[in-house]
Design a protein around this motif. Structure first.
Motif, PDB file in Angstrom:
ATOM      1  N   VAL A  38      26.201   5.016 -26.273  1.00 43.08           N
ATOM      2  CA  VAL A  38      27.412   5.814 -26.283  1.00 43.08           C
ATOM      3  C   VAL A  38      26.793   5.823 -28.171  1.00 43.08           C
ATOM      4  N   PRO A  39      26.820   6.475 -28.614  1.00 39.63           N
ATOM      5  CA  PRO A  39      26.467   6.503 -30.479  1.00 39.63           C
ATOM      6  C   PRO A  39      28.068   6.194 -31.084  1.00 39.63           C
ATOM      7  N   ARG A  40      27.919   4.980 -31.755  1.00 40.76           N
ATOM      8  CA  ARG A  40      29.031   4.248 -31.827  1.00 40.76           C
ATOM      9  C   ARG A  40      29.900   4.841 -32.575  1.00 40.76           C
ATOM     10  N   GLY A  41      29.782   6.371 -33.375  1.00 43.57           N
ATOM     11  CA  GLY A  41      30.669   7.423 -34.121  1.00 43.57           C
ATOM     12  C   GLY A  41      31.135   8.272 -33.081  1.00 43.57           C
ATOM     13  N   PHE A  42      30.828   7.933 -31.571  1.00 43.90           N
ATOM     14  CA  PHE A  42      31.650   8.865 -30.884  1.00 43.90           C
ATOM     15  C   PHE A  42      32.528   7.964 -29.819  1.00 43.90           C
ATOM     16  N   ALA A  43      32.979   6.671 -30.176  1.00 42.44           N
ATOM     17  CA  ALA A  43      33.138   5.431 -29.185  1.00 42.44           C
ATOM     18  C   ALA A  43      34.606   5.900 -29.213  1.00 42.44           C
ATOM     19  N   GLY A  44      35.239   6.682 -29.702  1.00 41.33           N
ATOM     20  CA  GLY A  44      36.594   6.980 -29.759  1.00 41.33           C
ATOM     21  C   GLY A  44      36.845   8.056 -28.377  1.00 41.33           C
ATOM     22  N   THR A  45      36.080   9.376 -29.440  1.00 38.17           N
ATOM     23  CA  THR A  45      36.207  10.210 -28.171  1.00 38.17           C
ATOM     24  C   THR A  45      35.967  10.399 -26.989  1.00 38.17           C
ATOM     25  N   PHE A  46      34.876   9.092 -26.747  1.00 37.05           N
ATOM     26  CA  PHE A  46      34.325   8.479 -25.617  1.00 37.05           C
ATOM     27  C   PHE A  46      35.533   8.049 -24.486  1.00 37.05           C
ATOM     28  N   TRP A  47      36.101   6.969 -25.295  1.00 41.66           N
ATOM     29  CA  TRP A  47      36.771   6.124 -24.297  1.00 41.66           C
ATOM     30  C   TRP A  47      38.240   6.758 -24.589  1.00 41.66           C
ATOM     31  N   HIS A  48      38.477   8.046 -24.718  1.00 40.88           N
ATOM     32  CA  HIS A  48      40.165   8.905 -24.667  1.00 40.88           C
ATOM     33  C   HIS A  48      39.336   9.375 -23.550  1.00 40.88           C
ATOM     34  N   TRP A  49      38.077  10.124 -23.177  1.00 41.73           N
ATOM     35  CA  TRP A  49      37.864  10.923 -21.671  1.00 41.73           C
ATOM     36  C   TRP A  49      37.881  10.102 -20.749  1.00 41.73           C
ATOM     37  N   LEU A  50      36.897   9.159 -21.142  1.00 38.16           N
ATOM     38  CA  LEU A  50      36.987   7.966 -19.918  1.00 38.16           C
ATOM     39  C   LEU A  50      38.144   7.406 -19.148  1.00 38.16           C
ATOM     40  N   GLU A  51      39.251   6.835 -20.445  1.00 39.24           N
ATOM     41  CA  GLU A  51      40.607   6.936 -19.963  1.00 39.24           C
ATOM     42  C   GLU A  51      41.656   7.993 -19.032  1.00 39.24           C
ATOM     43  N   GLU A  52      40.879   9.234 -19.542  1.00 38.20           N
ATOM     44  CA  GLU A  52      41.615   9.844 -19.098  1.00 38.20           C
ATOM     45  C   GLU A  52      40.761  10.543 -17.398  1.00 38.20           C
ATOM     46  N   SER A  53      40.057  10.217 -17.839  1.00 36.58           N
ATOM     47  CA  SER A  53      39.327  10.657 -16.522  1.00 36.58           C
ATOM     48  C   SER A  53      39.623   9.839 -15.118  1.00 36.58           C
ATOM     49  N   ALA A  54      39.728   8.753 -15.970  1.00 38.85           N
ATOM     50  CA  ALA A  54      39.523   7.202 -14.013  1.00 38.85           C
ATOM     51  C   ALA A  54      40.859   7.111 -14.663  1.00 38.85           C
ATOM     52  N   ALA A  55      41.994   7.582 -14.811  1.00 36.71           N
ATOM     53  CA  ALA A  55      43.570   6.813 -15.054  1.00 36.71           C
ATOM     54  C   ALA A  55      43.938   7.374 -13.128  1.00 36.71           C
ATOM     55  N   GLU A  56      43.318   7.780 -12.707  1.00 35.77           N
ATOM     56  CA  GLU A  56      44.013   8.420 -11.201  1.00 35.77           C
ATOM     57  C   GLU A  56      43.394   7.174 -10.318  1.00 35.77           C
ATOM     58  N   TYR A  57      42.611   6.425 -10.453  1.00 32.28           N
ATOM     59  CA  TYR A  57      41.725   5.811  -9.619  1.00 32.28           C
ATOM     60  C   TYR A  57      42.269   4.397 -10.388  1.00 32.28           C
ATOM     61  N   GLY A  58      42.819   4.150 -11.281  1.00 37.15           N
ATOM     62  CA  GLY A  58      43.291   2.858 -12.493  1.00 37.15           C
ATOM     63  C   GLY A  58      41.680   1.658 -12.722  1.00 37.15           C
ATOM     64  N   ILE A  59      41.895   1.241 -14.027  1.00 37.43           N
ATOM     65  CA  ILE A  59      40.799   1.057 -14.559  1.00 37.43           C
ATOM     66  C   ILE A  59      41.570  -0.541 -14.779  1.00 37.43           C
ATOM     67  N   ALA A  60      40.851  -1.188 -14.593  1.00 36.54           N
ATOM     68  CA  ALA A  60      40.355  -2.582 -15.158  1.00 36.54           C
ATOM     69  C   ALA A  60      39.525  -2.461 -16.047  1.00 36.54           C
ATOM     70  N   VAL A  61      39.749  -3.162 -17.333  1.00 37.46           N
ATOM     71  CA  VAL A  61      39.093  -3.341 -19.224  1.00 37.46           C
ATOM     72  C   VAL A  61      39.209  -5.111 -18.422  1.00 37.46           C
ATOM     73  N   VAL A  62      37.505  -5.731 -19.032  1.00 38.43           N
ATOM     74  CA  VAL A  62      38.059  -6.943 -18.746  1.00 38.43           C
ATOM     75  C   VAL A  62      37.085  -7.344 -20.354  1.00 38.43           C
ATOM     76  N   THR A  63      36.886  -8.812 -19.951  1.00 38.07           N
ATOM     77  CA  THR A  63      36.865  -9.452 -21.335  1.00 38.07           C
ATOM     78  C   THR A  63      35.420  -8.484 -21.850  1.00 38.07           C
ATOM     79  N   PRO A  64      35.254  -8.143 -22.964  1.00 38.66           N
ATOM     80  CA  PRO A  64      33.809  -7.940 -23.863  1.00 38.66           C
ATOM     81  C   PRO A  64      32.922  -9.166 -23.415  1.00 38.66           C
ATOM     82  N   GLY A  65      31.761  -8.984 -22.936  1.00 43.80           N
ATOM     83  CA  GLY A  65      30.521 -10.529 -23.413  1.00 43.80           C
ATOM     84  C   GLY A  65      29.125  -9.887 -23.055  1.00 43.80           C
TER      85      GLY A  65
END
Lengths: 101, 232
Positions: free
Chosen positions: B205-232
């Motif tokens: 994802v282009p860095r400047g769109f990270a916030g937009t993309f994350w907002h969509w991802l979190e909303e879209s995946a909420a119904e399935y349950g999301i595990a965000v794991v440690t970055p690396g």
């Protein structure tokens, strides 16, 4: 409408941007900057005049949200049926220099 | 009055694209095992490679000689074989004569050695410098690591989540491990590819769109349950 990009495969038209007529050729001479001057009519035609065919048309499209290639799309404007999609670079290289028949 | 030439420490620190967005923990529905697991890939080095006019075959030969990787000419991602100079390195089709090079942190030194440079080189710039040395005169190389964020999406609902944002047909018959696409997802220009049949996808994802993309991802995946794991 879906366009089969020669590089990416078939994609929805939301990935593409339309430029316009792919049949016009930029004149290879400079015009005399007055109406009626030598070459002026060629430039007037190139800049302003467009055919508006009710049928098959060749158009430039940009796969802007994909591979960023310019494409020449042959489209039936009454039905949106697409007969051919070519890489614009290949089309430009294949054609003869301006002035040659 | 504060000296405007001195940046506050918080600005000067390196921040990953999704820092502050991809909060480690459980999100969305809390019951059951998470349908989507998200990991921000902060250790990858990225660089774009664009062949100069008429040089695409030359670029493909040079990369193949040095790494054994056959650069893709259709929307695919090709990985180097284990134990070779291309181990941990991959190239993603990015348009005719264009590729996105993706290297794991551990692969950068090995690739530098293959380019005839110091194998002790590390970090995102080392990939760019090595590619530039290897492809001098044949391609334009630009580091992309600071300009892109990469998310690795996995879990039983990863395909369903991604399908909410992109028009690419992700059915296994149509899009399989090794396939890649430069496309739109959630109205953001992304490059994505499938890693394995679990399925696991990487999305760039282009860095400047990270916030937009994350907002969509979190909303879209909420119904399935999301595990965000440690970055690396």
């Amino acid at each position: 409408m879906r366009i089969r990009c020669p590089h990416c495969g078939e994609r929805g038209n939301e990935e593409f941007a339309y430029l316009g007529d792919a049949t016009v050729r930029r004149p290879d001479h400079l015009p005399e900057a007055r109406a009626g001057g030598e070459g002026f009519a060629d430039w007037y035609d190139y800049v302003y005049l467009r055919d508006n065919p009710a049928g098959e048309h060749r158009e430039l499209w940009h796969h802007v949200h994909g591979c960023r290639s310019w494409l020449v799309v042959t489209r039936e404007v009454r039905s949106h049926a697409i007969a051919a999609v070519e890489d614009a670079r290949a089309v430009a290289r294949a054609r003869k220099p301006a002035g040659e028949a | 009055m504060a000296d405007p030439t001195i940046l506050p420490a918080t600005t000067a620190r390196r921040r990953s694209a999704f820092e502050g967005l991809a909060v480690v923990g459980r999100h969305g529905v809390a019951e059951g095992s998470p349908g989507l697991t998200v990991r921000e890939m902060t250790g990858l080095a990225l660089a774009s490679v664009v062949a100069r006019q008429g040089q695409a075959d030359n670029v493909r030969n040079l990369v193949a000689e040095a790494t054994g990787i056959d650069l893709p000419v259709s929307p695919r991602r090709i990985e180097g074989a284990a134990g070779t100079a291309g181990d941990g390195l991959s190239f993603v089709f990015s348009g005719p004569g264009q590729w996105l090079a993706v290297a794991e942190a551990s692969a950068v030194g090995r690739f530098a050695a293959a380019a005839g440079l110091d194998p002790a080189m590390a970090g995102g710039a080392a990939l760019e410098i090595s590619l530039r040395a290897m492809l001098a005169g044949a391609a334009a190389v630009a580091g992309q690591g600071d300009g892109r964020g990469v998310l690795r999406l996995s879990g039983p609902s990863a395909r369903d989540v991604l399908a909410k944002g992109t028009a690419i047909d992700l059915h296994p018959l149509s899009f399989a491990p090794g396939d890649a696409a430069i496309t739109w997802c959630a109205h953001v220009d992304v490059t994505l590819w499938q890693r394995d049949a679990d399925p696991t996808y990487d999305v760039v994802v282009p860095r400047g769109f990270a916030g937009t993309f994350w907002h969509w991802l979190e909303e879209s995946a909420a119904e399935y349950g999301i595990a965000v794991v440690t970055p690396g």
